[in-house]
Design a protein around this motif. Structure first.
Motif, PDB file in Angstrom:
ATOM      1  N   GLU A  95      -9.993  -7.211   2.728  1.00  0.00           N
ATOM      2  CA  GLU A  95      -9.558  -8.197   1.874  1.00  0.00           C
ATOM      3  C   GLU A  95      -9.257  -7.859   0.632  1.00  0.00           C
ATOM      4  N   HIS A  96     -10.150  -7.252  -0.159  1.00  0.00           N
ATOM      5  CA  HIS A  96      -9.994  -6.914  -1.328  1.00  0.00           C
ATOM      6  C   HIS A  96      -8.707  -5.919  -1.653  1.00  0.00           C
ATOM      7  N   LEU A  97      -8.819  -4.980  -0.604  1.00  0.00           N
ATOM      8  CA  LEU A  97      -7.810  -3.963  -0.380  1.00  0.00           C
ATOM      9  C   LEU A  97      -6.230  -4.385  -0.367  1.00  0.00           C
ATOM     10  N   LEU A  98      -6.313  -5.386   0.657  1.00  0.00           N
ATOM     11  CA  LEU A  98      -5.108  -6.236   0.874  1.00  0.00           C
ATOM     12  C   LEU A  98      -4.321  -7.002  -0.320  1.00  0.00           C
ATOM     13  N   SER A  99      -5.554  -7.409  -1.207  1.00  0.00           N
ATOM     14  CA  SER A  99      -5.032  -8.191  -2.334  1.00  0.00           C
ATOM     15  C   SER A  99      -4.418  -7.161  -3.419  1.00  0.00           C
ATOM     16  N   ARG A 100      -4.538  -5.676  -3.212  1.00  0.00           N
ATOM     17  CA  ARG A 100      -3.832  -5.214  -4.441  1.00  0.00           C
ATOM     18  C   ARG A 100      -2.404  -4.938  -4.112  1.00  0.00           C
ATOM     19  N   GLY A 101      -1.807  -5.009  -5.528  1.00  0.00           N
ATOM     20  CA  GLY A 101      -0.271  -4.986  -5.389  1.00  0.00           C
ATOM     21  C   GLY A 101       0.190  -3.629  -5.125  1.00  0.00           C
ATOM     22  N   ASP A 102      -0.754  -2.446  -5.616  1.00  0.00           N
ATOM     23  CA  ASP A 102      -0.180  -1.292  -5.562  1.00  0.00           C
ATOM     24  C   ASP A 102      -0.483  -0.485  -4.135  1.00  0.00           C
ATOM     25  N   LEU A 103      -0.871  -1.077  -3.274  1.00  0.00           N
ATOM     26  CA  LEU A 103      -1.251  -0.412  -2.212  1.00  0.00           C
ATOM     27  C   LEU A 103       0.256  -0.210  -1.280  1.00  0.00           C
ATOM     28  N   ASN A 104       0.074   1.026  -0.925  1.00  0.00           N
ATOM     29  CA  ASN A 104       1.264   1.555   0.058  1.00  0.00           C
ATOM     30  C   ASN A 104       1.360   0.801   1.334  1.00  0.00           C
ATOM     31  N   ARG A 105       2.447   1.165   1.966  1.00  0.00           N
ATOM     32  CA  ARG A 105       2.536   0.412   3.329  1.00  0.00           C
ATOM     33  C   ARG A 105       1.558   0.924   4.434  1.00  0.00           C
ATOM     34  N   ALA A 106       1.596   2.272   4.467  1.00  0.00           N
ATOM     35  CA  ALA A 106       0.428   2.955   5.342  1.00  0.00           C
ATOM     36  C   ALA A 106      -0.601   2.276   5.157  1.00  0.00           C
ATOM     37  N   ASP A 107      -1.236   2.338   3.833  1.00  0.00           N
ATOM     38  CA  ASP A 107      -2.704   1.836   3.721  1.00  0.00           C
ATOM     39  C   ASP A 107      -2.854   0.482   3.921  1.00  0.00           C
ATOM     40  N   ARG A 108      -1.928  -0.420   3.804  1.00  0.00           N
ATOM     41  CA  ARG A 108      -1.785  -1.750   3.915  1.00  0.00           C
ATOM     42  C   ARG A 108      -1.941  -2.139   5.350  1.00  0.00           C
ATOM     43  N   ASN A 109      -1.143  -1.403   6.276  1.00  0.00           N
ATOM     44  CA  ASN A 109      -1.314  -1.651   7.578  1.00  0.00           C
ATOM     45  C   ASN A 109      -2.575  -1.021   8.278  1.00  0.00           C
ATOM     46  N   ARG A 110      -3.175   0.146   7.535  1.00  0.00           N
ATOM     47  CA  ARG A 110      -4.508   0.441   8.059  1.00  0.00           C
ATOM     48  C   ARG A 110      -5.479  -0.522   7.570  1.00  0.00           C
ATOM     49  N   ALA A 111      -5.443  -1.043   6.423  1.00  0.00           N
ATOM     50  CA  ALA A 111      -6.357  -2.099   6.052  1.00  0.00           C
ATOM     51  C   ALA A 111      -6.290  -3.531   6.890  1.00  0.00           C
ATOM     52  N   LYS A 112      -4.964  -3.920   7.255  1.00  0.00           N
ATOM     53  CA  LYS A 112      -4.921  -4.824   8.312  1.00  0.00           C
ATOM     54  C   LYS A 112      -5.669  -4.725   9.493  1.00  0.00           C
ATOM     55  N   HIS A 113      -5.425  -3.628   9.972  1.00  0.00           N
ATOM     56  CA  HIS A 113      -6.032  -3.064  11.327  1.00  0.00           C
ATOM     57  C   HIS A 113      -7.762  -3.020  11.261  1.00  0.00           C
ATOM     58  N   ALA A 114      -8.191  -2.585  10.167  1.00  0.00           N
ATOM     59  CA  ALA A 114      -9.467  -2.487   9.779  1.00  0.00           C
ATOM     60  C   ALA A 114     -10.194  -3.888   9.654  1.00  0.00           C
TER      61      ALA A 114
END
Length: 385
Positions: A95-114
């Motif tokens: 959730e901390h990862l997803l709250s970052r505004g500088d996260l690229n789309r690929a990492d955001r999708n990866r964080a959602k899956h995790a």
């Protein structure tokens, strides 16, 4: 009072020297931190390779503290927490990862899956379902659909499972027609138990259309038709199993005999069972043949001789015990004890065994109660495997 420009000339070199010293200090600090971050990372990796998860977590936490912007460290830390069963800490990391505004789309999708996997492992099925649904249209779509299908099966939400299975089949993820048939049969059972026989019949016919080769829908539809006094249609529906799914015929033997008797077509049942037994010997089919012959008004020979002929083809303790049950022994007073011992010895041999996990049961299951795998129980008993 006049301003003396000499002070400016003296101050400029001093300011330059102070700025230079500050920049050197910052650069030194940055270099030190960059050295410490990889060192902590490799230290954590070394612990991980040595299966020292506690020490690895401590090392990765230190690496994240030094370099909080590195997403890979967050993913590694979150996965470690999940593997250790610390799902709340894994959720916080992702959730901390997803709250970052500088996260690229690929990492955001990866964080959602995790994050969805965290919820799934923690047993928070509602939150896991919502997180997995949010992965539609991403590279994790196929994995997310499989996970959602498992959730719907686990919670017995068969309409939702049917919808997902159809989407997966349409997307070319595999052949889910047999599973769709099972889901429809489950819904039909619920309708039949509530007395809604028309809805149950409609769903079973839909299941039969979806997977004509799947025996369950055919068997359950025949049973429902027989219950509704449609014996002829029930027999025709069930008799087709010999053509559509011949290996599943042993499961239908008792119902086939019942529908044949209700429809007055015992001769057809006898022919069908004999042909099946000649092609693939089966204890259940053998029992059906013996039962039919014993029901004849004037049987031409002892029907139990079928068990003897079976023993000539292959050794079978079950067939021997069933033949012996009707025999007269020299010391008949001991027959009951001997038969009881034989029945006890053959009981494990008459069970069904899951091909996926080895779970054994006295009755046949379409879905294994142990590993939840569909169609993992062969239609043959343990002795015949």
């Amino acid at each position: 009072m006049e301003f003396d420009f000499a002070w400016i000339l003296l101050g400029l070199p001093v300011a330059f020297m102070l700025g230079w010293a500050a920049s050197r200090f910052d650069l030194h600090q940055l270099r030190m931190e960059n050295r410490r971050a990889p060192k902590a990372y490799f230290k954590g990796l070394n612990y991980l390779l040595n299966e020292q998860q506690d020490q690895a977590i401590d090392a990765f936490i230190e690496a994240v503290r030094i370099d909080p912007d590195t997403s890979e460290l967050h993913f590694a830390l979150g996965n470690l927490f999940r593997r250790r069963g610390e799902y709340d800490r894994a959720v916080r990391v992702h959730e901390h990862l997803l709250s970052r505004g500088d996260l690229n789309r690929a990492d955001r999708n990866r964080a959602k899956h995790a994050l969805a996997l965290d919820f799934l492992k923690a047993g928070l099925l509602d939150r896991a379902e919502a997180a997995l649904a949010d992965l539609e249209g991403t590279p994790f779509e196929q994995q997310a659909r499989l996970a959602r299908l498992a959730i719907y099966e686990r919670s017995r939400e068969w309409p939702q499972a049917t919808t997902i299975a159809r989407k997966m089949q349409a997307a070319g993820q595999g052949d889910f027609s047999a599973r769709q048939a099972h889901y429809l049969c489950e819904q039909a059972q619920a309708h039949a138990a509530a007395g809604r026989l028309a809805q149950a019949e409609m769903l079973l016919r839909e299941a039969l259309d979806a997977a004509p080769q799947a025996p369950r829908a055919r068997i359950e539809l025949a049973r429902l038709l027989l219950q509704g006094s449609k014996s002829q249609e029930a027999f025709d529906t069930l008799a087709a199993i010999e053509r559509q799914a011949p290996m599943a015929l042993p499961l239908a033997v008792p119902l086939l005999i019942e529908t044949g008797q209700a429809a007055g077509r015992q001769a057809e049942v006898s022919t069908l069972l004999r042909d099946s037994y000649a092609h693939t010997p089966s204890l259940d089919v053998l029992d059906g043949i013996v039962a039919l012959e014993q029901a004849l008004p004037a049987p031409g020979q002892d029907a139990r001789m079928w068990y003897v002929r079976h023993l000539e083809r292959e050794p079978s303790l079950v067939a021997a015990a069933r033949w012996l049950a009707g025999e007269k022994l020299e010391h008949e007073q001991y027959h009951a004890q001997v038969q009881r011992a034989l029945d006890h010895a053959t009981r494990p041999l008459t069970r069904y065994r899951c091909a996926a996990c080895g779970f054994e049961a006295r009755q046949h299951f379409w879905q294994c109660p142990g590993c939840q795998t569909w169609d993992s129980y062969p239609a043959r008993r343990v002795e015949e495997l």
